[in-house]
Motif scaffolding. Sequence first.
Motif, PDB file in Angstrom:
ATOM      1  N   PRO A 186       2.343   5.946  -7.585  1.00 28.61           N
ATOM      2  CA  PRO A 186       1.125   5.436  -8.226  1.00 28.61           C
ATOM      3  C   PRO A 186       1.285   5.190  -9.725  1.00 28.61           C
ATOM      4  O   PRO A 186       0.560   4.379 -10.295  1.00 28.61           O
ATOM      5  CB  PRO A 186       0.074   6.516  -7.941  1.00 28.61           C
ATOM      6  CG  PRO A 186       0.839   7.732  -7.587  1.00 28.61           C
ATOM      7  CD  PRO A 186       2.140   7.272  -7.005  1.00 28.61           C
ATOM      8  N   LEU A 198      -5.689   5.173  -1.932  1.00 29.83           N
ATOM      9  CA  LEU A 198      -4.958   4.894  -3.166  1.00 29.83           C
ATOM     10  C   LEU A 198      -5.771   5.277  -4.395  1.00 29.83           C
ATOM     11  O   LEU A 198      -6.998   5.322  -4.346  1.00 29.83           O
ATOM     12  CB  LEU A 198      -4.618   3.401  -3.249  1.00 29.83           C
ATOM     13  CG  LEU A 198      -3.715   2.848  -2.163  1.00 29.83           C
ATOM     14  CD1 LEU A 198      -3.598   1.337  -2.295  1.00 29.83           C
ATOM     15  CD2 LEU A 198      -2.337   3.493  -2.222  1.00 29.83           C
ATOM     16  N   THR A 199      -5.074   5.501  -5.491  1.00 30.03           N
ATOM     17  CA  THR A 199      -5.745   5.731  -6.766  1.00 30.03           C
ATOM     18  C   THR A 199      -5.932   4.424  -7.522  1.00 30.03           C
ATOM     19  O   THR A 199      -6.679   4.370  -8.476  1.00 30.03           O
ATOM     20  CB  THR A 199      -4.929   6.713  -7.637  1.00 30.03           C
ATOM     21  OG1 THR A 199      -3.621   6.169  -7.839  1.00 30.03           O
ATOM     22  CG2 THR A 199      -4.818   8.070  -6.974  1.00 30.03           C
ATOM     23  N   SER A 223     -10.006   4.888  -4.769  1.00 32.56           N
ATOM     24  CA  SER A 223      -9.686   4.815  -6.196  1.00 32.56           C
ATOM     25  C   SER A 223     -10.907   5.083  -7.058  1.00 32.56           C
ATOM     26  O   SER A 223     -10.779   5.338  -8.248  1.00 32.56           O
ATOM     27  CB  SER A 223      -9.115   3.427  -6.540  1.00 32.56           C
ATOM     28  OG  SER A 223     -10.129   2.449  -6.496  1.00 32.56           O
ATOM     29  N   ILE A 244       0.836  -1.211   0.000  1.00 32.98           N
ATOM     30  CA  ILE A 244       0.000   0.000   0.000  1.00 32.98           C
ATOM     31  C   ILE A 244       0.864   1.251   0.000  1.00 32.98           C
ATOM     32  O   ILE A 244       0.633   2.190  -0.775  1.00 32.98           O
ATOM     33  CB  ILE A 244      -0.966  -0.010   1.202  1.00 32.98           C
ATOM     34  CG1 ILE A 244      -2.024  -1.109   1.016  1.00 32.98           C
ATOM     35  CG2 ILE A 244      -1.627   1.353   1.392  1.00 32.98           C
ATOM     36  CD1 ILE A 244      -2.865  -1.383   2.244  1.00 32.98           C
ATOM     37  N   LEU A 245       1.888   1.287   0.852  1.00 31.11           N
ATOM     38  CA  LEU A 245       2.757   2.463   0.923  1.00 31.11           C
ATOM     39  C   LEU A 245       3.556   2.644  -0.378  1.00 31.11           C
ATOM     40  O   LEU A 245       3.768   3.777  -0.822  1.00 31.11           O
ATOM     41  CB  LEU A 245       3.690   2.370   2.131  1.00 31.11           C
ATOM     42  CG  LEU A 245       2.989   2.457   3.491  1.00 31.11           C
ATOM     43  CD1 LEU A 245       3.969   2.151   4.622  1.00 31.11           C
ATOM     44  CD2 LEU A 245       2.336   3.818   3.689  1.00 31.11           C
ATOM     45  N   ASN A 253       1.196   4.017  -2.978  1.00 26.25           N
ATOM     46  CA  ASN A 253       0.920   5.419  -2.679  1.00 26.25           C
ATOM     47  C   ASN A 253       2.103   6.305  -3.052  1.00 26.25           C
ATOM     48  O   ASN A 253       1.931   7.401  -3.576  1.00 26.25           O
ATOM     49  CB  ASN A 253       0.583   5.576  -1.196  1.00 26.25           C
ATOM     50  CG  ASN A 253       0.202   7.001  -0.857  1.00 26.25           C
ATOM     51  OD1 ASN A 253      -0.577   7.621  -1.550  1.00 26.25           O
ATOM     52  ND2 ASN A 253       0.739   7.501   0.226  1.00 26.25           N
ATOM     53  N   VAL A 305      -9.262   2.135   1.813  1.00 23.18           N
ATOM     54  CA  VAL A 305      -8.105   2.374   0.955  1.00 23.18           C
ATOM     55  C   VAL A 305      -8.490   2.165  -0.507  1.00 23.18           C
ATOM     56  O   VAL A 305      -8.159   2.944  -1.379  1.00 23.18           O
ATOM     57  CB  VAL A 305      -6.933   1.434   1.344  1.00 23.18           C
ATOM     58  CG1 VAL A 305      -5.847   1.426   0.287  1.00 23.18           C
ATOM     59  CG2 VAL A 305      -6.359   1.843   2.687  1.00 23.18           C
ATOM     60  N   PRO A 343      -2.869   5.148   3.757  1.00 24.52           N
ATOM     61  CA  PRO A 343      -3.280   6.223   2.852  1.00 24.52           C
ATOM     62  C   PRO A 343      -4.278   5.716   1.812  1.00 24.52           C
ATOM     63  O   PRO A 343      -4.247   4.544   1.430  1.00 24.52           O
ATOM     64  CB  PRO A 343      -1.963   6.627   2.179  1.00 24.52           C
ATOM     65  CG  PRO A 343      -1.149   5.371   2.188  1.00 24.52           C
ATOM     66  CD  PRO A 343      -1.511   4.675   3.467  1.00 24.52           C
TER      67      PRO A 343
END
Length: 126
Positions: free
Chosen positions: A50, A70-71, A99, A43-44, A47, A95, A68
Motif C-alpha cells: 500500500p 484497500l486503504t 479506504s 488490487i492484490l 494490498n 474494496v 481484499p
Amino acid sequence: RYRALELVQVTRALLAEGLADELQGDKKNVLVGGHSYGGPTAILAANAAPELFSALVLHDPAVGSEMPPLTQPVFAIVGDEYAGISNLVKVVRKVSAASGETRPWAGAWHFQGISHGNFVDAPLWA
C-alpha cells in the motif's frame, strides 16, 4: 498473486532506479491500473504494498468476492457488458469503501457506450 508480486517488484525497481525523478514524476502518487483480469492483479498489488500505490484505476475488473479491502481509493469504469454483473459493482465498492475515501470519483461507475474490448488486457496501463 504472482503477477501482483511481479508488479510490486517492477514498481519498486522503477522508483529505486530514479526513473520517477528523471521523468519529474511524483513518487508519492503512483497509480496502478488494471483491465479485466488485470483488475485483481492491481488490487492484490495495492494490498501487498500500500505504500507504493496512492490509488487504483480499473476498467471492467474481473473481480470475485474474495478481493481484499484497500486503504487506497478505487475508481472503476464499468462498461455496458459488465454493468449487469451486480456482484462486480458490489465488490468494487466494497474494496474501495474500506479506504474511507470520500472523494466523489471513488467507487464504481457505469459508462454507457464503453465496451470491454476498448482497452488492452494488461495489469498496468495507467
